[in-house]
Design a protein around this motif. Structure first.
Motif, PDB file in Angstrom:
ATOM      1  N   TRP A   1      38.224 -13.886-108.883  1.00 13.15           N
ATOM      2  CA  TRP A   1      37.892 -15.322-108.900  1.00 13.15           C
ATOM      3  C   TRP A   1      39.053 -16.124-108.327  1.00 13.15           C
ATOM      4  CZ3 TRP A   1      39.774 -19.913-110.691  1.00 13.15           C
ATOM      5  CH2 TRP A   1      38.880 -20.999-110.720  1.00 13.15           C
TER       6      TRP A   1
ATOM      7  N   PRO B   1      33.082 -22.710-103.264  1.00 12.83           N
ATOM      8  CA  PRO B   1      32.823 -23.073-104.668  1.00 12.83           C
ATOM      9  C   PRO B   1      31.460 -22.583-105.161  1.00 12.83           C
ATOM     10  CG  PRO B   1      33.685 -24.953-103.483  1.00 12.83           C
ATOM     11  CD  PRO B   1      33.423 -23.890-102.461  1.00 12.83           C
TER      12      PRO B   1
ATOM     13  N   PHE C   1      31.259 -20.659-109.221  1.00  9.37           N
ATOM     14  CA  PHE C   1      30.597 -21.085-110.477  1.00  9.37           C
ATOM     15  C   PHE C   1      29.124 -20.786-110.425  1.00  9.37           C
ATOM     16  CE2 PHE C   1      34.226 -23.952-109.756  1.00  9.37           C
ATOM     17  CZ  PHE C   1      34.999 -23.588-110.841  1.00  9.37           C
TER      18      PHE C   1
ATOM     19  N   GLN D   1      38.591 -22.034-115.857  1.00  5.02           N
ATOM     20  CA  GLN D   1      38.474 -21.987-114.387  1.00  5.02           C
ATOM     21  C   GLN D   1      37.894 -23.280-113.835  1.00  5.02           C
ATOM     22  OE1 GLN D   1      36.256 -18.364-114.086  1.00  5.02           O
ATOM     23  NE2 GLN D   1      38.089 -17.147-113.650  1.00  5.02           N
ATOM     24  N   LYS D   2      36.936 -23.803-114.553  1.00  3.59           N
ATOM     25  CA  LYS D   2      36.315 -25.055-114.104  1.00  3.59           C
ATOM     26  C   LYS D   2      37.328 -26.191-114.107  1.00  3.59           C
ATOM     27  CE  LYS D   2      31.471 -25.025-114.391  1.00  3.59           C
ATOM     28  NZ  LYS D   2      30.358 -24.712-115.276  1.00  3.59           N
TER      29      LYS D   2
ATOM     30  N   LEU E   1      41.238 -31.499 -95.295  1.00  5.32           N
ATOM     31  CA  LEU E   1      41.802 -32.833 -95.518  1.00  5.32           C
ATOM     32  C   LEU E   1      42.895 -33.127 -94.498  1.00  5.32           C
ATOM     33  CD1 LEU E   1      41.915 -32.983 -99.421  1.00  5.32           C
ATOM     34  CD2 LEU E   1      40.394 -34.230 -97.892  1.00  5.32           C
TER      35      LEU E   1
ATOM     36  N   PHE F   1      39.280 -18.662-105.218  1.00  2.06           N
ATOM     37  CA  PHE F   1      39.734 -20.014-105.506  1.00  2.06           C
ATOM     38  C   PHE F   1      40.883 -20.411-104.562  1.00  2.06           C
ATOM     39  CE2 PHE F   1      42.834 -22.653-107.890  1.00  2.06           C
ATOM     40  CZ  PHE F   1      42.107 -23.820-107.945  1.00  2.06           C
TER      41      PHE F   1
ATOM     42  N   TRP G   1      39.643 -21.210-101.268  1.00  2.00           N
ATOM     43  CA  TRP G   1      39.059 -22.566-101.261  1.00  2.00           C
ATOM     44  C   TRP G   1      40.152 -23.632-101.149  1.00  2.00           C
ATOM     45  CZ3 TRP G   1      39.780 -26.517-104.906  1.00  2.00           C
ATOM     46  CH2 TRP G   1      39.017 -27.662-104.669  1.00  2.00           C
ATOM     47  N   LEU G   2      41.261 -23.398-101.885  1.00  2.00           N
ATOM     48  CA  LEU G   2      42.374 -24.352-101.815  1.00  2.00           C
ATOM     49  C   LEU G   2      42.877 -24.506-100.376  1.00  2.00           C
ATOM     50  CD1 LEU G   2      44.916 -23.863-104.761  1.00  2.00           C
ATOM     51  CD2 LEU G   2      43.443 -25.827-104.278  1.00  2.00           C
TER      52      LEU G   2
ATOM     53  N   PHE H   1      39.637 -25.858-111.219  1.00  2.00           N
ATOM     54  CA  PHE H   1      38.994 -26.234-109.960  1.00  2.00           C
ATOM     55  C   PHE H   1      38.916 -27.755-109.814  1.00  2.00           C
ATOM     56  CE2 PHE H   1      35.177 -27.354-107.544  1.00  2.00           C
ATOM     57  CZ  PHE H   1      35.422 -26.677-106.371  1.00  2.00           C
TER      58      PHE H   1
ATOM     59  N   ALA I   1      42.598 -27.915 -98.242  1.00  2.00           N
ATOM     60  CA  ALA I   1      43.816 -28.552 -97.745  1.00  2.00           C
ATOM     61  C   ALA I   1      43.747 -28.686 -96.227  1.00  2.00           C
ATOM     62  CB  ALA I   1      45.042 -27.743 -98.157  1.00  2.00           C
TER      63      ALA I   1
ATOM     64  N   HIS J   1      37.797  -9.358-112.845  1.00  2.00           N
ATOM     65  CA  HIS J   1      36.894 -10.463-112.536  1.00  2.00           C
ATOM     66  C   HIS J   1      37.703 -11.737-112.314  1.00  2.00           C
ATOM     67  CE1 HIS J   1      34.492 -13.949-113.694  1.00  2.00           C
ATOM     68  NE2 HIS J   1      33.439 -13.290-113.251  1.00  2.00           N
ATOM     69  N   ASP J   2      38.645 -11.990-113.218  1.00  2.00           N
ATOM     70  CA  ASP J   2      39.454 -13.200-113.115  1.00  2.00           C
ATOM     71  C   ASP J   2      40.318 -13.181-111.862  1.00  2.00           C
ATOM     72  OD1 ASP J   2      38.408 -14.332-115.294  1.00  2.00           O
ATOM     73  OD2 ASP J   2      40.061 -13.864-116.651  1.00  2.00           O
TER      74      ASP J   2
ATOM     75  N   PHE K   1      45.614 -36.926-100.514  1.00  2.00           N
ATOM     76  CA  PHE K   1      45.035 -37.449 -99.277  1.00  2.00           C
ATOM     77  C   PHE K   1      45.025 -38.983 -99.298  1.00  2.00           C
ATOM     78  CE2 PHE K   1      41.476 -38.806 -96.614  1.00  2.00           C
ATOM     79  CZ  PHE K   1      41.770 -38.152 -95.443  1.00  2.00           C
TER      80      PHE K   1
ATOM     81  N   SER L   1      42.337 -29.297-109.310  1.00  2.00           N
ATOM     82  CA  SER L   1      42.841 -29.098-107.944  1.00  2.00           C
ATOM     83  C   SER L   1      42.164 -30.045-106.968  1.00  2.00           C
ATOM     84  CB  SER L   1      42.596 -27.666-107.480  1.00  2.00           C
ATOM     85  OG  SER L   1      42.961 -26.769-108.467  1.00  2.00           O
TER      86      SER L   1
ATOM     87  N   LEU M   1      41.206 -34.052 -91.315  1.00  2.00           N
ATOM     88  CA  LEU M   1      40.627 -35.395 -91.429  1.00  2.00           C
ATOM     89  C   LEU M   1      41.720 -36.461 -91.384  1.00  2.00           C
ATOM     90  CD1 LEU M   1      37.843 -34.835 -94.098  1.00  2.00           C
ATOM     91  CD2 LEU M   1      37.564 -35.256 -91.666  1.00  2.00           C
ATOM     92  N   PHE M   2      42.884 -36.116 -91.914  1.00  2.00           N
ATOM     93  CA  PHE M   2      43.998 -37.070 -91.867  1.00  2.00           C
ATOM     94  C   PHE M   2      44.412 -37.329 -90.420  1.00  2.00           C
ATOM     95  CE2 PHE M   2      48.407 -38.487 -92.172  1.00  2.00           C
ATOM     96  CZ  PHE M   2      48.311 -39.445 -93.169  1.00  2.00           C
TER      97      PHE M   2
ATOM     98  N   THR N   1      47.206 -41.479 -96.950  1.00  2.00           N
ATOM     99  CA  THR N   1      46.504 -42.461 -96.124  1.00  2.00           C
ATOM    100  C   THR N   1      47.083 -43.852 -96.340  1.00  2.00           C
ATOM    101  OG1 THR N   1      44.514 -41.149 -96.315  1.00  2.00           O
ATOM    102  CG2 THR N   1      44.240 -43.419 -95.587  1.00  2.00           C
TER     103      THR N   1
ATOM    104  N   LEU O   1      44.120 -32.773-104.753  1.00  2.00           N
ATOM    105  CA  LEU O   1      44.060 -32.779-103.285  1.00  2.00           C
ATOM    106  C   LEU O   1      43.586 -34.133-102.762  1.00  2.00           C
ATOM    107  CD1 LEU O   1      42.646 -29.228-102.509  1.00  2.00           C
ATOM    108  CD2 LEU O   1      44.848 -30.140-101.797  1.00  2.00           C
TER     109      LEU O   1
END
Lengths: 218, 153
Positions: B20, B67, B71, A3-4, B35, B24, B27-28, A7, B32, B16-17, A18, A10, B38-39, A22, A14
């Motif tokens: 998770w 995140p 973890f 998983q780490k 960003l 996750f 978060w993606l 992460f 995205a 659990h997985d 970016f 990814s 910000l772009f 740019t 990303l």
């Protein structure tokens, strides 16, 4: 741990996307500006624009500016320094892009002052007092007059001259040229037709020094 | 409800997985979106309007908050992230209705700079930035809700 890794991978991907986007966007944009300028040299300088410096100078800085713009104000002493460092070699032409709300009032006052031979004094007085007449990025025309008190202008004539159709036409022409040349922010400088690769004092200085080296080789 | 001092025991094994993975994915989406925003503002130099700022305020922290729950996996991250996502969703929907003309600009809270009703980009005739924002917040909310359902089973 799986998983780490997922992460971190990814996050890296990303960020790379970016950074890549740019890079692609900025180089593309730079190319477009250079191309627009190359195709439209005639739009760069008009007979009507105020200029400073020796008429026979071979290096021409064209500055698109807005008297209400803070960065233009901050750049001004630096441009003057550059001019002073190369007195006979550099000429400066001022072009108007009054992007701030109400900023065309300030341009009109400048042009009216130019008819009294006090263009640069007026510009300097306006810059010096900019925060008193530009409130929240908006020009308060009535507050401009206090800033001009020490310049020695015939204010009655300024008020009359500033609304003449010639001045309005001049501003419209500058704005149209700015659009053709893809000037979207101020100040924008072109040194013998070349835009700055990125924004900054050093970039402008480099452009000027390169142009001097090229044109005054002997 | 578990006790207040101890985090609820994380579900074991595949459940659990899966939970998770849901967080996750949220978060993606948040990263995205961040960003992307910000772009638009930092690279393309498009000034964000006021409503855009409110949505940013609720989207950006998700990039760091989510995140923290990954973890090690802590299902309570849903409790911390959901209020942000819901608030951001509210602003996004309001903004979208504004650009679609459902809500008139006069009651929009835009005061300085860029009017919020201005449509800067439009793809395929209906995809604009506020719609992307609505979609991003909606997906994040759904993913977080699914996470909650999974772990409370």
């Amino acid at each position: 741990m799986k998983q780490k890794t997922l992460f971190i991978l990814s996050a890296v991907i990303l960020l790379l996307v970016f950074a890549g986007a740019t890079l692609f966007y900025t180089s593309n944009k730079q190319e477009q500006t250079t191309e627009a300028v190359a195709l439209n040299q005639a739009n760069l300088l008009r007979m009507h624009s105020p200029t400073l410096g020796a008429a026979e100078a071979k290096v021409l800085i064209v500055e698109f500016f807005d008297p209400a713009c803070e960065t233009c104000r901050d750049f001004y002493p630096f441009v003057k320094q550059l001019m002073a460092a190369h007195p006979d070699h550099v000429r400066l032409a001022m072009r108007y892009t009054p992007f701030h709300e109400g900023s065309d009032h300030a341009v009109k006052v400048l042009e009216a002052a130019r008819r009294q031979g006090k263009y640069w004094e007026t510009l300097e007085a306006l810059y010096a007092a900019q925060e008193t007449w530009v409130i929240h990025h908006r020009v308060e025309p009535e507050r401009m007059w206090d800033a001009l008190a020490g310049v020695g202008l015939d204010m009655e004539r300024v008020r009359q001259d500033m609304n003449t159709p010639e001045i309005a036409a001049l501003i419209a022409q500058d704005m149209a040229d700015a659009e053709t040349l893809k000037v979207t922010k101020t100040p924008e400088f072109f040194v013998n037709g070349r835009p700055m690769p990125s924004f900054g004092y050093e970039q402008l200085q480099t452009l000027v020094e390169e142009a001097i080296a090229k044109n005054y080789r002997n | 409800m578990a006790t207040r001092t101890q985090p609820p025991p994380a579900p074991a094994g595949t459940e659990h997985d899966r939970a998770w993975t849901l967080v996750f994915l949220a978060w993606l989406i948040a990263t995205a979106s961040t960003l992307g925003a910000l772009f638009f503002s930092e690279v393309m130099k498009l000034a964000p309007c006021e409503l855009c700022w409110w949505q940013r305020i609720f989207m950006f922290p998700l990039v760091l908050v989510l995140p923290a729950g990954l973890f090690p996996f802590d299902p309570r991250v849903v409790r911390y992230a959901m209020p942000l996502a819901l608030a951001g969703w509210g602003f996004a929907v309001f903004h979208w209705l504004l650009v679609m003309g459902v809500i008139p600009e006069s009651i929009g809270p835009c005061v300085r700079g860029v009017p919020c009703s201005e449509v800067t980009f439009e793809w395929l005739g209906f995809i604009n930035i506020p719609l992307l924002s609505v979609l991003a917040f909606s997906i994040i909310i759904v993913l977080l809700a699914l996470t909650h359902i999974k772990v409370s089973k």
